[in-house]
Each structure stands twice: as structure tokens, then as C-alpha cells.
Enzyme design. Sequence first.
Site, PDB file in Angstrom:
ATOM      1  NE  ARG A  59     -59.776  31.849  -4.385  1.00 46.02           N
ATOM      2  CZ  ARG A  59     -59.312  32.636  -3.417  1.00 46.02           C
ATOM      3  NH1 ARG A  59     -59.227  32.190  -2.169  1.00 46.02           N
ATOM      4  NH2 ARG A  59     -58.942  33.870  -3.676  1.00 46.02           N
ATOM      5  CG  HIS A  63     -55.349  30.692  -6.711  1.00 43.20           C
ATOM      6  ND1 HIS A  63     -55.441  31.826  -5.937  1.00 43.20           N
ATOM      7  CD2 HIS A  63     -56.500  30.661  -7.433  1.00 43.20           C
ATOM      8  CE1 HIS A  63     -56.590  32.447  -6.175  1.00 43.20           C
ATOM      9  NE2 HIS A  63     -57.246  31.745  -7.077  1.00 43.20           N
ATOM     10  CG  ASP A  64     -49.499  24.764  -7.136  1.00 38.40           C
ATOM     11  OD1 ASP A  64     -48.496  25.491  -6.968  1.00 38.40           O
ATOM     12  OD2 ASP A  64     -49.423  23.541  -7.321  1.00 38.40           O
ATOM     13  N   GLY A  69     -46.871  26.511 -12.934  1.00 36.34           N
ATOM     14  CA  GLY A  69     -47.271  25.142 -13.193  1.00 36.34           C
ATOM     15  C   GLY A  69     -47.641  24.469 -11.881  1.00 36.34           C
ATOM     16  CG  ASP A  71     -44.475  24.739  -8.799  1.00 36.46           C
ATOM     17  OD1 ASP A  71     -45.581  25.185  -8.391  1.00 36.46           O
ATOM     18  OD2 ASP A  71     -43.472  25.463  -8.961  1.00 36.46           O
ATOM     19  CB  SER A  73     -44.740  27.262  -6.071  1.00 39.51           C
ATOM     20  OG  SER A  73     -45.751  27.549  -7.020  1.00 39.51           O
ATOM     21  CG  ASN A  91     -52.675  32.974  -3.745  1.00 34.41           C
ATOM     22  OD1 ASN A  91     -53.702  32.733  -4.378  1.00 34.41           O
ATOM     23  ND2 ASN A  91     -51.465  32.726  -4.225  1.00 34.41           N
ATOM     24  CG  HIS A 188     -66.142  30.537  -9.683  1.00 32.85           C
ATOM     25  ND1 HIS A 188     -66.067  31.642 -10.508  1.00 32.85           N
ATOM     26  CD2 HIS A 188     -64.880  30.339  -9.221  1.00 32.85           C
ATOM     27  CE1 HIS A 188     -64.822  32.090 -10.537  1.00 32.85           C
ATOM     28  NE2 HIS A 188     -64.085  31.313  -9.768  1.00 32.85           N
ATOM     29  CG  ASP A 241     -73.984  27.524  -6.093  1.00 27.02           C
ATOM     30  OD1 ASP A 241     -74.261  26.978  -5.007  1.00 27.02           O
ATOM     31  OD2 ASP A 241     -73.456  26.904  -7.018  1.00 27.02           O
TER      32      ASP A 241
END
Length: 316
Positions: A59, A63-64, A69, A71, A73, A91, A188, A241
Site C-alpha cells: 500500500r 500511495h507513493d 511518481g 519517488d 516522497s 496515509n 486488496h 479477505d
Amino acid sequence: MAAIAAILSLLLISSLTPSSNALSNNYYDKTCPDAESAITDAVRKAIGSDKTVPAALLRMHFHDCFIRGCDGSVLLNSGNNNKAEKDGPPNLSLHAFYAIDNAKKAVEAMCPGVVSCADILALAARDAVTLSGGPTWDVPKGRLDGRVSKASETVQLPAPVFNLSQLQQSFSQRGLSMNDLVALSGGHTLGFSHCSSFQNRIHNFNKTVDVDPTISPSFVRSLRSVCPAHNIVKNAGTTMDPSSTTFDNTYFKLILQGKSLFSSDQALITSQSTQKLVTKFASSQEDFYEAFVKSMIKMSSINGGQEVRKDCRVVN
């Protein structure tokens, strides 16, 4: 909020395009040949003490990549009057940053200043999948780390309440297709969700019905037992699940049974083309694995940053 998200997405669309020009499977073969094994060891150790680490790392990578992009961050700490991505609302439940820190420490001891945090995160996400019983693949490497991380930009992340049109727009702005959308959603199969991410489906769904009619009645009862209408239990929720620590195709089977958690999950069968893919992946884990690997490589090749950080939490 939606308008702000749309504007920010348009501003960033030019920089968020898949590109493998600077990436290579053998990027560190000469400069840090043992980097991948060191990263895998760090991930394996983290999983040994916490079975939720694989879902967290997968995840985190997603999310990054979806903000500026791939990177790294999302790894940066807030500071100097700047609230970083990791402290943005979507986040706040991210964790296992220590696994990346440990991997970076191990790699820096071998090859100082060579391997980027963005590459470490991409490799750790791959390892998280593989060590959970999923497929493995060669991760193209050579990403650079970004210097900018803003919590305000996390509004661009696809939300669990998104419908198919909203999901398609979010993915297409990053050069990802509907096939990529369905395949990557299979991630997921790992992890845990808090009640807030699916509360909209089991209480006060709309003005006419209390419950999302696409959910299995028995599943609603089990979810309501964990997440009552006025839930006050902190961190209450349920696993994504029943096999939430194993990377498999159970997620797609649950969608077809009306037992997926998010609106965005169930949305995958609201069009003929995406429903066909869900059915395909539900019936063939091999087909899912093949598609997932292709889409992960594509997503993780989205352009990134400018430097190789010495510490993944702060810019150089």
C-alpha cells in the site's frame, strides 16, 4: 474537495506518466550487487515479527507512486512548517516505515549513497507480495528520490468510495489502463480495513435504503457486528479477505459473491469489460498473477525524483 483534487490531478498529470527510459533490471549489478538480497532480508525479518507488514509495504508503494511518481516522497517526515504525505488523511494508517529504514541502513552499509529509497520501496513491495505466497518479478531500478512531500496532495489518491468512472479517471491520469486498475486492485487481497472505509455501505447508504444493495446480507450482518452505526472503538475494522496474509485471488471471488469491502471494489463489476476481468482473475490465479506483475512494473515506472537520499525520512 473534489474540485481541488481534480485541479491538483491536472497539474500533476504531465509528470505522472509511465517511463522506463532510466530504469533497468540490472541497474545496481556493478554498483551494489547485493542490494536486493539485503532488502529482501530486511522485509523478511519485518514480516517475521508482524504479519501485517506485506500489506503495509504494498500500500505504501502504491500511495507513493500515485502522488508525484515513485519517488519515495511518502517516506519523508513532516518538518519546517511542511506537513508531509505520510501525515495526509489517507496515509495516517500507513505503517512499517521501519522496514524501509532497516533496508536502507543495510544497503548504505554496503554501498553508501547508491541505492535510492524509491527503489528500496519498489523492491520491498515486490518482496512483500512474493513472501506472502504471490508471484515474483524483476523490478526495473534506477528511480531517484523526490525532495517534495505535501499532505495536501494526498487528496489525489483513489478513495474507497470511488465509482468506476472516478477510478478510471484516476488511473488513466497516471497512464494506467482499466486492465491495470482491475489487476492492481487485487492487492486488496492483503491487509486490514478500518470501519471508516466501508461504513458508507452498511449504514445510511442513501435516502431510500440503509444498506448498499450489492452487498451480501450475511456479509452486512458480520460487518455491522464489528462496525455498528455509532462505532466508538478505535481502530475497529476487519481483514480485506479471510486469507488476508496470503497473496491470492480470493479478493476477486469475494467481489462476485457481493462480499467485497469497498465501494471501489464492488465497482469493478459495474461494466462489462471490468466484470469480465474480475471473473477471469477469480477463476484463474495464474492469470491474475501474470496481469498483476505487468501492471506493477508499469505503475512503478512512473517518473519520480531528483536525488539519492542518505536517510529515507529527510532530504539530503
